[in-house]
Write a protein that holds these residues in place. Structure first.
Motif, PDB file in Angstrom:
ATOM      1  N   VAL A  23       0.839  -1.199   0.000  1.00 45.52           N
ATOM      2  CA  VAL A  23       0.000   0.000   0.000  1.00 45.52           C
ATOM      3  C   VAL A  23       0.879   1.256   0.000  1.00 45.52           C
ATOM      4  O   VAL A  23       0.644   2.201  -0.755  1.00 45.52           O
ATOM      5  CB  VAL A  23      -0.965   0.005   1.208  1.00 45.52           C
ATOM      6  N   ILE A  24       1.900   1.254   0.852  1.00 51.38           N
ATOM      7  CA  ILE A  24       2.796   2.406   0.938  1.00 51.38           C
ATOM      8  C   ILE A  24       3.549   2.597  -0.370  1.00 51.38           C
ATOM      9  O   ILE A  24       3.660   3.726  -0.869  1.00 51.38           O
ATOM     10  CB  ILE A  24       3.769   2.232   2.126  1.00 51.38           C
ATOM     11  N   MET A  25       4.068   1.512  -0.938  1.00 50.07           N
ATOM     12  CA  MET A  25       4.807   1.637  -2.202  1.00 50.07           C
ATOM     13  C   MET A  25       3.904   2.113  -3.331  1.00 50.07           C
ATOM     14  O   MET A  25       4.314   2.910  -4.164  1.00 50.07           O
ATOM     15  CB  MET A  25       5.476   0.307  -2.563  1.00 50.07           C
ATOM     16  N   PHE A  26       2.666   1.634  -3.367  1.00 50.28           N
ATOM     17  CA  PHE A  26       1.733   2.081  -4.399  1.00 50.28           C
ATOM     18  C   PHE A  26       1.434   3.566  -4.249  1.00 50.28           C
ATOM     19  O   PHE A  26       1.453   4.312  -5.231  1.00 50.28           O
ATOM     20  CB  PHE A  26       0.436   1.270  -4.344  1.00 50.28           C
ATOM     21  N   ALA A  27       1.149   4.008  -3.022  1.00 49.14           N
ATOM     22  CA  ALA A  27       0.845   5.423  -2.794  1.00 49.14           C
ATOM     23  C   ALA A  27       2.040   6.298  -3.140  1.00 49.14           C
ATOM     24  O   ALA A  27       1.891   7.340  -3.793  1.00 49.14           O
ATOM     25  CB  ALA A  27       0.415   5.650  -1.340  1.00 49.14           C
ATOM     26  N   LEU A  28       3.238   5.888  -2.733  1.00 45.44           N
ATOM     27  CA  LEU A  28       4.432   6.667  -3.052  1.00 45.44           C
ATOM     28  C   LEU A  28       4.725   6.676  -4.542  1.00 45.44           C
ATOM     29  O   LEU A  28       5.090   7.710  -5.101  1.00 45.44           O
ATOM     30  CB  LEU A  28       5.642   6.125  -2.282  1.00 45.44           C
ATOM     31  N   GLY A  29       4.582   5.537  -5.187  1.00 45.29           N
ATOM     32  CA  GLY A  29       4.821   5.470  -6.634  1.00 45.29           C
ATOM     33  C   GLY A  29       3.848   6.329  -7.411  1.00 45.29           C
ATOM     34  O   GLY A  29       4.238   7.062  -8.335  1.00 45.29           O
ATOM     35  N   PHE A  30       2.572   6.253  -7.042  1.00 45.74           N
ATOM     36  CA  PHE A  30       1.563   7.084  -7.700  1.00 45.74           C
ATOM     37  C   PHE A  30       1.849   8.560  -7.478  1.00 45.74           C
ATOM     38  O   PHE A  30       1.805   9.375  -8.399  1.00 45.74           O
ATOM     39  CB  PHE A  30       0.172   6.716  -7.170  1.00 45.74           C
ATOM     40  N   TRP A  31       2.156   8.914  -6.234  1.00 52.96           N
ATOM     41  CA  TRP A  31       2.417  10.304  -5.868  1.00 52.96           C
ATOM     42  C   TRP A  31       3.647  10.841  -6.582  1.00 52.96           C
ATOM     43  O   TRP A  31       3.627  11.946  -7.134  1.00 52.96           O
ATOM     44  CB  TRP A  31       2.583  10.379  -4.366  1.00 52.96           C
ATOM     45  N   LEU A  32       4.722  10.075  -6.595  1.00 54.29           N
ATOM     46  CA  LEU A  32       5.938  10.521  -7.270  1.00 54.29           C
ATOM     47  C   LEU A  32       5.724  10.683  -8.766  1.00 54.29           C
ATOM     48  O   LEU A  32       6.151  11.678  -9.362  1.00 54.29           O
ATOM     49  CB  LEU A  32       7.084   9.534  -7.019  1.00 54.29           C
ATOM     50  N   SER A  33       5.071   9.721  -9.384  1.00 54.52           N
ATOM     51  CA  SER A  33       4.852   9.815 -10.825  1.00 54.52           C
ATOM     52  C   SER A  33       3.924  10.976 -11.171  1.00 54.52           C
ATOM     53  O   SER A  33       4.173  11.710 -12.129  1.00 54.52           O
ATOM     54  CB  SER A  33       4.297   8.501 -11.380  1.00 54.52           C
ATOM     55  N   ALA A  34       2.889  11.184 -10.374  1.00 56.59           N
ATOM     56  CA  ALA A  34       1.989  12.312 -10.633  1.00 56.59           C
ATOM     57  C   ALA A  34       2.709  13.642 -10.421  1.00 56.59           C
ATOM     58  O   ALA A  34       2.527  14.588 -11.207  1.00 56.59           O
ATOM     59  CB  ALA A  34       0.765  12.227  -9.717  1.00 56.59           C
ATOM     60  N   LEU A  74      -4.000  13.133   0.405  1.00 60.96           N
ATOM     61  CA  LEU A  74      -4.486  11.764   0.536  1.00 60.96           C
ATOM     62  C   LEU A  74      -3.334  10.769   0.482  1.00 60.96           C
ATOM     63  O   LEU A  74      -3.256   9.843   1.304  1.00 60.96           O
ATOM     64  CB  LEU A  74      -5.517  11.468  -0.554  1.00 60.96           C
ATOM     65  N   CYS A  75      -2.422  10.961  -0.459  1.00 61.64           N
ATOM     66  CA  CYS A  75      -1.265  10.067  -0.573  1.00 61.64           C
ATOM     67  C   CYS A  75      -0.369  10.173   0.658  1.00 61.64           C
ATOM     68  O   CYS A  75       0.089   9.159   1.191  1.00 61.64           O
ATOM     69  CB  CYS A  75      -0.470  10.380  -1.832  1.00 61.64           C
ATOM     70  N   ALA A  76      -0.097  11.400   1.117  1.00 62.36           N
ATOM     71  CA  ALA A  76       0.768  11.595   2.281  1.00 62.36           C
ATOM     72  C   ALA A  76       0.161  10.986   3.535  1.00 62.36           C
ATOM     73  O   ALA A  76       0.863  10.353   4.333  1.00 62.36           O
ATOM     74  CB  ALA A  76       1.041  13.087   2.487  1.00 62.36           C
TER      75      ALA A  76
END
Length: 175
Positions: A23-34, A74-76
């Motif tokens: 979950v953390i990796m998905f949120a961070l990956g999405f956030w970084l890419s966005a 939301l991601c943070a």
């Protein structure tokens, strides 16, 4: 009317616990890419197309950046909650340390600063209250706000990348 309790058949499905590392990796990956798409494509595209000199840009930018900032919040929050659950819920000490929780908290503070301080301030500085005034130059306070924004953006990208790398290494060593 008499109600009887009929024992339910036990389901063959068992619930699995949430894999917080994923979950953390998905949120961070999405956030970084966005964030990278936003910083490297959207903002330069608006700058080169001349949108920033248009009269309605400040209100449009407030909507665009405000929406993105709420997505960042939301991601943070997901990352910080995941770090806390991962650390204290599983009683792990070696994989998730206090540095990870502190880094996630810093990311949340940066998102809060974007959402509730920088974006409203920058938008209000860019809005012209006099529709006949020609304000094509950038004020010193707006330049200072841009410096603060880009400084926080670099800190955010470095912190999120470091956190993502740590969780990725942790998940690879568990497998």
């Amino acid at each position: 009317m008499i109600h009887t309790l009929i024992p339910m058949e036990s389901s063959s499905r068992t619930s699995k616990p949430i894999n917080w590392s994923t979950v953390i990796m998905f949120a961070l990956g999405f956030w970084l890419s966005a964030s990278l798409v936003f910083d490297l494509l959207v903002v330069p595209g608006m700058l080169t197309s001349g949108m920033m000199s248009e009269s309605g840009f400040a209100s449009a930018a407030y909507i665009i950046f405000g929406t993105f900032n709420h997505l960042e919040l939301l991601c943070a929050a997901t990352v910080l909650a995941g770090c806390l659950v991962y650390r204290y819920g599983y009683r792990l000490t070696s994989e998730i340390n206090y540095k990870s929780i502190l880094t996630a908290a810093i990311l949340l503070v940066i998102s809060i600063a974007y959402t509730y301080i920088l974006t409203p301030q920058m938008s209000s500085m860019g809005m012209s209250l006099d529709m006949f005034a020609n304000t094509s130059s950038t004020s010193a306070s707006m330049t200072a706000m841009h410096i603060v924004y880009w400084s926080l953006e670099v800190i955010k990208l470095v912190a999120a990348t470091t956190l993502l790398r740590g969780f990725y290494r942790s998940s690879c060593s568990l497998a």
